[in-house]
Design an enzyme around this catalytic site. Sequence first.
Site, PDB file in Angstrom:
ATOM      1  CE  LYS A 160      -2.659   3.311   1.387  1.00 23.65           C
ATOM      2  NZ  LYS A 160      -1.765   5.028   1.002  1.00 23.65           N
ATOM      3  CD  GLU A 234      12.146   5.394   9.383  1.00 21.79           C
ATOM      4  OE1 GLU A 234      12.059   5.875   9.556  1.00 21.79           O
ATOM      5  OE2 GLU A 234      12.578   5.665   8.087  1.00 21.79           O
ATOM      6  CB  CYS A 268      12.893   9.444   8.517  1.00 18.05           C
ATOM      7  SG  CYS A 268      11.095   9.505   8.041  1.00 18.05           S
TER       8      CYS A 268
END
Length: 461
Positions: A160, A234, A268
Amino acid sequence: MPIATVNPANGETLETYAAMDAEELERRLQLAEATFRTYRTTTCPERARMLNRAADLLDEDQRDIGRTMTLEMGKPVVQARAEAAKCARAMRWYAEHAQELLADEEPAAADVKDSGGSRAVVRYRPLGPVLAVMPWNFPLWQVVRFAAPALMAGNVGLLKHASNVPRTALYLDELFHRAGFPAGCFQTLLVGSGAVDDLLRDDRVKAATLTGSEPAGRAVAATAGEMIKKTVLELGGSDPYVVMPSADADRAAEVAVTARVQNNGQSCIAAKRFIVHTDVYDAFLERFVAGMAALRVGDPLEEETQVGPLASEQGRSDLEELVDDARRSGAEVLCGGERPDGPGWYYPPTVLAGVTREMRIHREEAFGPVATVYRAADLDAAVLIANDSPFGLSSNVWTRDEAEVDRFVRDLEAGGVFVNGMTASHPAFPFGGVKRSGYGRELSGHGIREFCNITTVWHGA
């Protein structure tokens, strides 16, 4: 959010997609379950052959898929092609090393005897269909670093992807099919985020991995916890970048620019908080601000562009709010800080000094090319500032003093400590964080075993 390709350089909608209906999702879930029954019995060499073929195809497609990623989420096209090349290398790494990483383990003979057995072995077996909920910022890499180890372990994948990178998502579906993986080994599900909860609750989905925002992680973890399913998360990061007096300040400042603005600052693991010892603060800051101000911002399809637009209008608005809040509260804007005129969701490389704990940007992740700089009186102060964050993904430390290195490695609350260099991911090294940056590990042997049934096989005397 509609499933659509929208060019962030000009806001133009290039293509829209209809979400898969319930009937199509059911068909794909059935296929995943059926495929797993046979795929799980294939050998590592068979899987490696197909994964190596996928890597070869990806290398051939590098320019086209690089352009696709740039059109969908705005990263400079040179970086997009590098992302594709990195994915191919990771596929080959897992194809080469998976058999070793998943080899049976034999406990010590003395322990087997003490247990009353004649022999024992620990075996790594696949779990089944694994749902991957993936973000747009590294639309190829984030998926491959899940898919390569999962497929080599004998699992099958259900993707997804983020709704703004459907072309990349469909390319991945096609890539694994072209490489010879059986139908059902890897499937892209074109659905909105609202479908994730039902997918997680489906008994055929055995585990899930998510890379994304903290709210998305909370939602997936809550449902998976209720269903008692394994997850790896994460999430966000606000990585510290510490510079001590013994460091090469020029090199630290040069790398700091890249560490902050890679992928237009939407990473990130990008360094976001620059914590500099007072003895080298002024010298570092001068070089760092000059480097940030000199970056070439522009059309991400141009080879010379270093910083392109943010991926969405909302993302730019969120970043602006953090900068404006800091400015109102007394932070000094040393470069950037103003939305440019014209089309596209651009925001300039920005450096803020004088940031305090009361400002939102001190505790929230700035997902764009905005850096905050802090002055630290000594090593103790640097550690305190670095850990004063809800996140703990990675960290960067610049020092030539081994005693300082040992102290930072001992005390920094992060899943990684990179010394005299910027954080980067590599298939040989475990990747993940602590605190609100998530849990579990991707990559390396740790990552491939996250979605395995670690099975004890014991034989009596």
